[in-house]
Write an enzyme that holds these catalytic residues in place. Structure first.
Site, PDB file in Angstrom:
ATOM      1  N   LEU A 150      28.967  -8.258-103.894  1.00 30.89           N
ATOM      2  CA  LEU A 150      29.816  -9.191-104.800  1.00 30.89           C
ATOM      3  C   LEU A 150      31.442  -9.398-104.184  1.00 30.89           C
ATOM      4  CD1 LEU A 150      28.619  -7.965-108.119  1.00 30.89           C
ATOM      5  CD2 LEU A 150      27.582  -9.495-106.943  1.00 30.89           C
ATOM      6  N   GLU A 152      35.324  -9.549-104.891  1.00 30.71           N
ATOM      7  CA  GLU A 152      36.366  -9.481-105.781  1.00 30.71           C
ATOM      8  C   GLU A 152      37.031 -10.967-106.281  1.00 30.71           C
ATOM      9  OE1 GLU A 152      39.687  -6.917-106.600  1.00 30.71           O
ATOM     10  OE2 GLU A 152      38.214  -5.488-105.562  1.00 30.71           O
ATOM     11  N   GLY A 252      45.251 -11.830 -89.147  1.00 35.33           N
ATOM     12  CA  GLY A 252      46.281 -11.802 -90.186  1.00 35.33           C
ATOM     13  C   GLY A 252      46.878 -10.118 -90.090  1.00 35.33           C
ATOM     14  N   GLY A 256      41.950  -5.160 -96.825  1.00 40.77           N
ATOM     15  CA  GLY A 256      42.313  -4.166 -97.841  1.00 40.77           C
ATOM     16  C   GLY A 256      41.437  -4.372 -98.687  1.00 40.77           C
ATOM     17  N   CYS A 259      37.025  -1.972-100.938  1.00 44.33           N
ATOM     18  CA  CYS A 259      35.642  -1.881-100.378  1.00 44.33           C
ATOM     19  C   CYS A 259      35.720  -1.608 -98.675  1.00 44.33           C
ATOM     20  CB  CYS A 259      34.860  -3.195-100.393  1.00 44.33           C
ATOM     21  SG  CYS A 259      34.527  -3.400-102.294  1.00 44.33           S
ATOM     22  N   LYS A 320      44.324  -9.494-101.508  1.00 40.52           N
ATOM     23  CA  LYS A 320      43.418 -10.941-100.815  1.00 40.52           C
ATOM     24  C   LYS A 320      43.876 -11.941-101.929  1.00 40.52           C
ATOM     25  CE  LYS A 320      39.185 -10.802-102.615  1.00 40.52           C
ATOM     26  NZ  LYS A 320      37.654 -11.173-102.297  1.00 40.52           N
ATOM     27  N   ARG A 327      44.771  -2.529-104.480  1.00 36.84           N
ATOM     28  CA  ARG A 327      44.373  -1.124-103.606  1.00 36.84           C
ATOM     29  C   ARG A 327      44.102  -1.486-101.956  1.00 36.84           C
ATOM     30  NH1 ARG A 327      38.930  -0.265-107.122  1.00 36.84           N
ATOM     31  NH2 ARG A 327      39.353  -2.503-107.559  1.00 36.84           N
TER      32      ARG A 327
HETATM   33  C1  UGA Z   1      33.813  -7.188 -99.603  1.00 38.26           C
HETATM   34  C2  UGA Z   1      32.671  -8.081 -99.122  1.00 38.26           C
HETATM   35  O1  UGA Z   1      33.046  -9.344 -98.784  1.00 38.26           O
HETATM   36  C3  UGA Z   1      31.568  -8.339-100.304  1.00 38.26           C
HETATM   37  O2  UGA Z   1      30.260  -9.014 -99.602  1.00 38.26           O
HETATM   38  C4  UGA Z   1      31.231  -6.975-100.703  1.00 38.26           C
HETATM   39  O3  UGA Z   1      30.183  -6.725-101.617  1.00 38.26           O
HETATM   40  C5  UGA Z   1      32.370  -5.969-101.139  1.00 38.26           C
HETATM   41  O4  UGA Z   1      33.278  -6.035-100.160  1.00 38.26           O
HETATM   42  C6  UGA Z   1      32.002  -4.775-101.565  1.00 38.26           C
HETATM   43  O5  UGA Z   1      31.549  -3.891-100.969  1.00 38.26           O
HETATM   44  O6  UGA Z   1      31.799  -4.667-103.028  1.00 38.26           O
HETATM   45  P1  UGA Z   1      35.950  -7.964-101.353  1.00 38.26           P
HETATM   46  O7  UGA Z   1      36.565  -6.613-101.018  1.00 38.26           O
HETATM   47  O8  UGA Z   1      36.040  -8.471-102.582  1.00 38.26           O
HETATM   48  O9  UGA Z   1      34.499  -8.142-100.924  1.00 38.26           O
HETATM   49  O10 UGA Z   1      37.203  -8.963-100.292  1.00 38.26           O
HETATM   50  P2  UGA Z   1      36.843  -9.991 -98.889  1.00 38.26           P
HETATM   51  O11 UGA Z   1      36.702 -11.124 -99.591  1.00 38.26           O
HETATM   52  O12 UGA Z   1      35.490  -9.576 -97.974  1.00 38.26           O
HETATM   53  O13 UGA Z   1      38.112  -9.555 -97.983  1.00 38.26           O
HETATM   54  C7  UGA Z   1      38.451  -8.169 -97.593  1.00 38.26           C
HETATM   55  C8  UGA Z   1      39.895  -8.208 -97.029  1.00 38.26           C
HETATM   56  O14 UGA Z   1      39.467  -8.683 -95.452  1.00 38.26           O
HETATM   57  C9  UGA Z   1      40.776  -8.954 -97.548  1.00 38.26           C
HETATM   58  O15 UGA Z   1      42.179  -8.032 -97.387  1.00 38.26           O
HETATM   59  C10 UGA Z   1      41.052 -10.221 -96.855  1.00 38.26           C
HETATM   60  O16 UGA Z   1      42.337 -10.651 -96.843  1.00 38.26           O
HETATM   61  C11 UGA Z   1      40.697  -9.826 -95.454  1.00 38.26           C
HETATM   62  N1  UGA Z   1      40.074 -11.018 -94.511  1.00 38.26           N
HETATM   63  C12 UGA Z   1      38.938 -11.630 -94.955  1.00 38.26           C
HETATM   64  C13 UGA Z   1      40.872 -11.236 -93.522  1.00 38.26           C
HETATM   65  O17 UGA Z   1      41.982 -10.578 -92.948  1.00 38.26           O
HETATM   66  N2  UGA Z   1      40.364 -12.230 -92.582  1.00 38.26           N
HETATM   67  C14 UGA Z   1      39.256 -12.686 -92.833  1.00 38.26           C
HETATM   68  O18 UGA Z   1      38.850 -13.832 -91.945  1.00 38.26           O
HETATM   69  C15 UGA Z   1      38.490 -12.515 -94.171  1.00 38.26           C
END
Ligand code: UGA
Length: 437
Positions: A150, A152, A252, A256, A259, A320, A327
């Site tokens: 999932l 966030e 970027g 963060g 997870c 994000k 966090r």
């Molecule tokens: C992440 C995973 O995407 C989920 O599949 C997983 O279930 C979840 O962790 C978990 O383990 O519970 P989430 O932490 O909500 O979900 O965030 P993401 O949307 O994956 O983004 C994580 C970070 O990566 C953010 O800081 C975002 O800005 C960064 N990001 C993402 C980038 O810097 N570049 C990208 O291309 C994509």
């Protein structure tokens, strides 16, 4: 509802627990959410969700009113249940290992209850399930690893439209009982039944791989700066190859959240404990640590070598866009470094509530942070910051008006035309528009 109503206790009222509870209740099961924080419990019980999850908030009030969802403090108050879903935190210990204290405390409570199935939603290191299931078996409980995927901000949507359902169990009939809760969804989603250890590793490997893509493209962004290439175009071109695909290649300031940072550390530590050093993963973590420092260095140099005595604006605190979660956000590293180096900091974020810094000014509109600032850091990709008219407020800034776009979301040309020195992450203002035929 299809099949019989199942009585389920979900322990842990974070996004994963709350979205799981709402989803199961929507499917007609009898659900009790167990949450130890009185503040959160009161919010849930009154029909609201204590964090930013737009769709979940929409349905929660209705579910509480329908009375097939209730909220208690202790697991024992849930009474007789068929399943206990565990969705408590597994934060990092100082050495990077996962702290399983909350998981173990739930397992202890469960073992004193009449038999059923424990469904592990919390992210735990591979090997944990084997140990816990041995323990639970002697008390008549079965154990299933059911990792979540999932995001966030989209927790309930991802429950309703999962990319895959992953169920790890020693006993296939127990795995089928848990899969039965999703009956009717099997035509749209892959259901993978596997061993407990495979499920546990697949969860962590998925997060580690996504983090790897991010650190990879972030390293390319550093190289792109050095050779005056545009990493956004590089990522787009790479993504056109179906073997690579376009997702998670946005360069970027780094990843963060609750997870990726913790899960990559936990997997790295597990590798060390087992004598399998995960060299690639260690580098992924190191690149992520280095990204905020690299941007701070570039801006410091552009300001003449020091932040001391100057004012700096920061747009975006959340890790994000779409969340109010601070966090392990790169913004924390950036702001704390700026303060330590003697800068005055003014911040804007549309969603994050309380911040830990008493000496940081919060403003209501992004342009207000620019007044008298000689540099602007953009650290969260909120679409609001991409409005070109915001660049006209650059006149309120002090020269040299450095704009450090940590998410490559701004229009570099517009900010440059408004007298700013634009510093993207491998992304430039003076790039010729690539010709598209
Ligand atoms: C992440 C995973 O995407 C989920 O599949 C997983 O279930 C979840 O962790 C978990 O383990 O519970 P989430 O932490 O909500 O979900 O965030 P993401 O949307 O994956 O983004 C994580 C970070 O990566 C953010 O800081 C975002 O800005 C960064 N990001 C993402 C980038 O810097 N570049 C990208 O291309 C994509």
């Amino acid at each position: 509802m299809r099949g019989r109503q199942v009585r389920i206790a979900v322990v842990g009222g974070g996004p994963v627990g709350a979205a799981s509870a709402a989803f199961l209740a929507m499917r007609g099961h009898r659900v009790t959410l167990v949450e130890r924080s009185v503040e959160r419990r009161e919010r849930f019980a009154s029909g609201s969700v204590p964090f930013r999850e737009p769709r979940l908030s929409e349905v929660w009030a209705r579910l509480v009113l329908l009375e097939n969802l209730d909220v208690v403090e202790h697991l024992q108050e849930a009474g007789f249940v068929d399943q206990v879903w565990v969705a408590v935190g597994t934060p990092s210990l100082p050495d990077g290992r996962a702290d399983l204290g909350q998981v173990e405390s739930v397992i202890k409570d469960v073992s004193a209850m009449p038999r059923g199935i424990v469904v592990m939603r919390s992210t735990v290191p591979p090997g944990t399930g084997r140990r816990l299931s041995d323990l639970l078996r002697s008390c008549g409980w079965d154990y299933v690893s059911h990792p979540e995927f999932l995001r966030e901000g989209f927790a309930l949507e991802d429950m309703e439209k999962p990319t895959r359902l992953l169920i790890g169990a020693d006993d296939t009939s127990v795995a089928r009982t848990v899969a039965g809760l999703y009956e009717g969804m099997f035509d749209i989603v892959s259901v993978v039944m596997t061993s407990v250890a495979t499920a546990e590793l697949a969860k962590l490997a998925s997060n580690a791989f996504l983090a790897t893509r991010i650190s990879f493209i972030n390293e390319m962004s550093l190289l792109a700066d050095a050779v005056a290439a545009d990493v956004c175009e590089v990522a787009r071109i790479m993504g056109l190859d179906p073997r690579i695909g376009p997702d998670f290649l946005e360069a970027g300031i780094g990843y963060g959240g609750s997870c990726f940072p913790k899960d990559t550390r936990a997997l790295g530590s597990l590798g060390e404990d087992l004598g399998v050093p995960l060299t690639l993963l260690r580098s992924v973590i190191e690149v992520n640590r280095a990204m905020p420092r690299a941007l701070l260095r570039r801006v410091r140099a552009a300001l003449g070598g020091t932040y001391a005595g100057g004012k700096v604006a920061v747009w975006g605190l959340a890790f994000k866009a779409g969340t109010d979660d601070l966090r392990e956000s790169p913004s924390v590293t950036v702001i704390e470094s700026l303060l330590a180096e003697g800068a005055t900091v003014s911040v804007h974020d549309p969603a994050v509530g309380n911040t830990p810094w008493a000496n940081v000014e919060r403003v209501e509109r992004p342009e207000l942070a620019l007044d008298g600032s000689s540099a602007l850091f953009v650290l969260t990709n909120w679409t609001d910051y991409q409005r070109p008219e915001l660049a006209s407020h650059a006149v309120q800034m002090e020269p040299p008006r450095v704009v450090a776009d940590g998410r490559n979301g701004l229009d570099a040309g517009v900010w440059t035309r408004n007298g700013c020195l634009y510093l993207g992450m491998g992304h430039h203002s003076a790039i010729a528009t690539p010709m598209r035929v």
